[in-house]
Design a protein around this motif. Structure first.
Motif, PDB file in Angstrom:
ATOM      1  N   LEU A  52       0.852  -1.114  -0.026  1.00 28.76           N
ATOM      2  CA  LEU A  52       0.066  -0.118  -0.071  1.00 28.76           C
ATOM      3  C   LEU A  52       0.948   1.128   0.062  1.00 28.76           C
ATOM      4  CD1 LEU A  52      -2.727   1.114  -0.055  1.00 28.76           C
ATOM      5  CD2 LEU A  52      -2.998   0.848   2.493  1.00 28.76           C
ATOM      6  N   HIS A  53       2.006   1.235   0.768  1.00 25.03           N
ATOM      7  CA  HIS A  53       2.903   2.292   0.819  1.00 25.03           C
ATOM      8  C   HIS A  53       3.461   2.564  -0.518  1.00 25.03           C
ATOM      9  CE1 HIS A  53       2.881   3.776   4.905  1.00 25.03           C
ATOM     10  NE2 HIS A  53       2.622   2.362   5.375  1.00 25.03           N
ATOM     11  N   LEU A  54       3.686   1.511  -1.360  1.00 27.17           N
ATOM     12  CA  LEU A  54       4.640   1.829  -2.591  1.00 27.17           C
ATOM     13  C   LEU A  54       3.316   1.860  -3.820  1.00 27.17           C
ATOM     14  CD1 LEU A  54       7.291  -0.670  -1.975  1.00 27.17           C
ATOM     15  CD2 LEU A  54       7.321   1.412  -1.785  1.00 27.17           C
ATOM     16  N   LEU A  55       1.952   1.749  -3.617  1.00 26.18           N
ATOM     17  CA  LEU A  55       1.203   1.981  -4.651  1.00 26.18           C
ATOM     18  C   LEU A  55       1.148   3.109  -5.404  1.00 26.18           C
ATOM     19  CD1 LEU A  55      -1.373  -0.188  -5.031  1.00 26.18           C
ATOM     20  CD2 LEU A  55      -2.612   1.484  -3.512  1.00 26.18           C
ATOM     21  N   SER A  56       1.139   2.927  -6.769  1.00 25.91           N
ATOM     22  CA  SER A  56       1.005   3.978  -7.597  1.00 25.91           C
ATOM     23  C   SER A  56      -0.307   4.758  -7.558  1.00 25.91           C
ATOM     24  CB  SER A  56       1.503   3.472  -9.154  1.00 25.91           C
ATOM     25  OG  SER A  56       0.379   2.763  -9.642  1.00 25.91           O
ATOM     26  N   GLU A  57      -0.365   6.034  -8.033  1.00 25.81           N
ATOM     27  CA  GLU A  57      -1.513   6.621  -8.233  1.00 25.81           C
ATOM     28  C   GLU A  57      -2.519   6.067  -9.035  1.00 25.81           C
ATOM     29  OE1 GLU A  57      -1.583  10.768  -8.097  1.00 25.81           O
ATOM     30  OE2 GLU A  57       0.376  10.952  -7.448  1.00 25.81           O
ATOM     31  N   GLU A  58      -2.011   5.455  -9.981  1.00 21.47           N
ATOM     32  CA  GLU A  58      -3.102   4.763 -11.163  1.00 21.47           C
ATOM     33  C   GLU A  58      -3.701   3.588 -10.008  1.00 21.47           C
ATOM     34  OE1 GLU A  58       0.373   4.654 -12.201  1.00 21.47           O
ATOM     35  OE2 GLU A  58      -0.047   6.661 -12.381  1.00 21.47           O
ATOM     36  N   ASP A  59      -2.852   2.877  -9.314  1.00 24.37           N
ATOM     37  CA  ASP A  59      -3.562   1.651  -8.793  1.00 24.37           C
ATOM     38  C   ASP A  59      -4.370   2.011  -7.313  1.00 24.37           C
ATOM     39  OD1 ASP A  59      -2.210   0.144 -10.839  1.00 24.37           O
ATOM     40  OD2 ASP A  59      -0.530  -0.016  -9.508  1.00 24.37           O
ATOM     41  N   ARG A  60      -4.627   3.060  -7.284  1.00 23.14           N
ATOM     42  CA  ARG A  60      -5.242   3.535  -5.960  1.00 23.14           C
ATOM     43  C   ARG A  60      -6.663   2.905  -5.918  1.00 23.14           C
ATOM     44  NH1 ARG A  60      -5.334   9.807  -5.356  1.00 23.14           N
ATOM     45  NH2 ARG A  60      -5.821   9.442  -7.707  1.00 23.14           N
ATOM     46  N   LYS A  61      -7.193   2.343  -4.815  1.00 21.86           N
ATOM     47  CA  LYS A  61      -8.362   1.887  -4.348  1.00 21.86           C
ATOM     48  C   LYS A  61      -9.319   3.035  -3.683  1.00 21.86           C
ATOM     49  CE  LYS A  61      -7.158  -2.325  -4.888  1.00 21.86           C
ATOM     50  NZ  LYS A  61      -6.589  -2.700  -6.309  1.00 21.86           N
ATOM     51  N   PRO A  62     -10.353   3.022  -4.129  1.00 20.88           N
ATOM     52  CA  PRO A  62     -11.641   4.099  -3.676  1.00 20.88           C
ATOM     53  C   PRO A  62     -12.141   3.578  -2.247  1.00 20.88           C
ATOM     54  CG  PRO A  62     -12.548   2.705  -5.141  1.00 20.88           C
ATOM     55  CD  PRO A  62     -11.324   2.071  -5.246  1.00 20.88           C
ATOM     56  N   ILE A  63     -12.238   4.652  -1.503  1.00 19.54           N
ATOM     57  CA  ILE A  63     -12.763   4.628   0.003  1.00 19.54           C
ATOM     58  C   ILE A  63     -14.373   5.204  -0.142  1.00 19.54           C
ATOM     59  CG2 ILE A  63     -12.491   5.207   2.270  1.00 19.54           C
ATOM     60  CD1 ILE A  63     -10.245   3.308   1.375  1.00 19.54           C
ATOM     61  N   ILE A  64     -15.163   4.657   0.183  1.00 18.17           N
ATOM     62  CA  ILE A  64     -16.499   5.174   0.230  1.00 18.17           C
ATOM     63  C   ILE A  64     -16.867   5.757   1.799  1.00 18.17           C
ATOM     64  CG2 ILE A  64     -19.026   4.529   0.162  1.00 18.17           C
ATOM     65  CD1 ILE A  64     -17.995   2.137  -1.855  1.00 18.17           C
ATOM     66  N   LEU A  65     -17.497   7.068   1.704  1.00 17.42           N
ATOM     67  CA  LEU A  65     -17.624   7.673   2.851  1.00 17.42           C
ATOM     68  C   LEU A  65     -19.263   7.643   3.235  1.00 17.42           C
ATOM     69  CD1 LEU A  65     -15.537  10.708   2.392  1.00 17.42           C
ATOM     70  CD2 LEU A  65     -14.709   8.756   3.575  1.00 17.42           C
ATOM     71  N   ASN A  66     -19.535   7.633   4.455  1.00 17.70           N
ATOM     72  CA  ASN A  66     -20.849   7.551   4.855  1.00 17.70           C
ATOM     73  C   ASN A  66     -21.402   9.149   4.986  1.00 17.70           C
ATOM     74  OD1 ASN A  66     -20.001   8.581   7.382  1.00 17.70           O
ATOM     75  ND2 ASN A  66     -20.289   6.659   8.585  1.00 17.70           N
TER      76      ASN A  66
END
Length: 196
Positions: A52-66
């Motif tokens: 996760l620390h080495l993740l590129s910006e293209e591979d980011r996962k979305p986080i859903i908010l309430n």
């Protein structure tokens, strides 16, 4: 079920980590920690989440908010995201330990909280509405980390020399020296001088 004890293996990064991620702070294991791991219940070690620390910006996962701007999903991403917050709080280059309170962090180190927020945004697709929650979570984890350091590396020992010799290798020496001075100030006891 029996568990086999394995020697600690040094983690080698195959990609060059970002300037902000300091793997030496996360990866170094003290001799004391190794001895404790082999003499008691075997644990897997600290959570590092190097992927996760080495993740590129293209591979980011979305986080859903309430509605309260708190992360609620998706489930696999949410679990690693919460663990990620804990790893940030232990990174001395993002969350220095030689600060009295989390609320004073930006007074002592200008822009530290914003630097943390930008680091999170580079690793996860998350709305700016979650900034307050993220920084509060990192702050709570940071306080918890300082408390565990005191419990494990200060309270069990009677003198500062013993504390220094049994300090955590995860913490830079100048930060641990500052913590020792801070913790000694709250006690009415004669302590040996701190090592240089």
């Amino acid at each position: 079920m029996t568990r086999e004890l394995h020697q600690e293996e040094e983690i080698v990064f195959t990609e060059e980590p970002s300037v902000e991620f300091d793997p030496t702070v996360q990866e170094v294991r003290s001799t004391d920690d190794r001895e404790r791991a082999t003499s008691s219940k075997q644990s897997r070690g600290r959570t590092v989440l190097k992927d996760l620390h080495l993740l590129s910006e293209e591979d980011r996962k979305p986080i859903i908010l309430n509605a309260r701007c708190q992360p609620i999903g998706p489930e696999p991403t949410l679990k690693s995201f919460k663990e990620f917050m804990g790893t940030l709080s232990r990174m001395s280059n993002l969350c220095p330990l030689n600060v009295e309170k989390w609320t004073d962090m930006d007074k002592v180190y200008k822009g530290t909280k914003e630097k943390n927020w930008q680091y999170v945004k580079k690793r996860c697709l998350i709305s700016d509405r979650a900034k307050k929650w993220v920084l509060q979570t990192v702050g709570a984890d940071w306080r918890g980390f300082k408390g565990r350091l005191k419990r494990d590396h200060y309270k069990p020992y009677k003198t500062n020399k013993m504390r220094w010799n049994n300090r955590s290798n995860y913490v830079p020496s100048e930060h641990f020296r500052w913590l020792l001075k801070r913790w000694n100030d709250s006690k009415d006891q004669a302590c040996v001088e701190l090592p240089p």
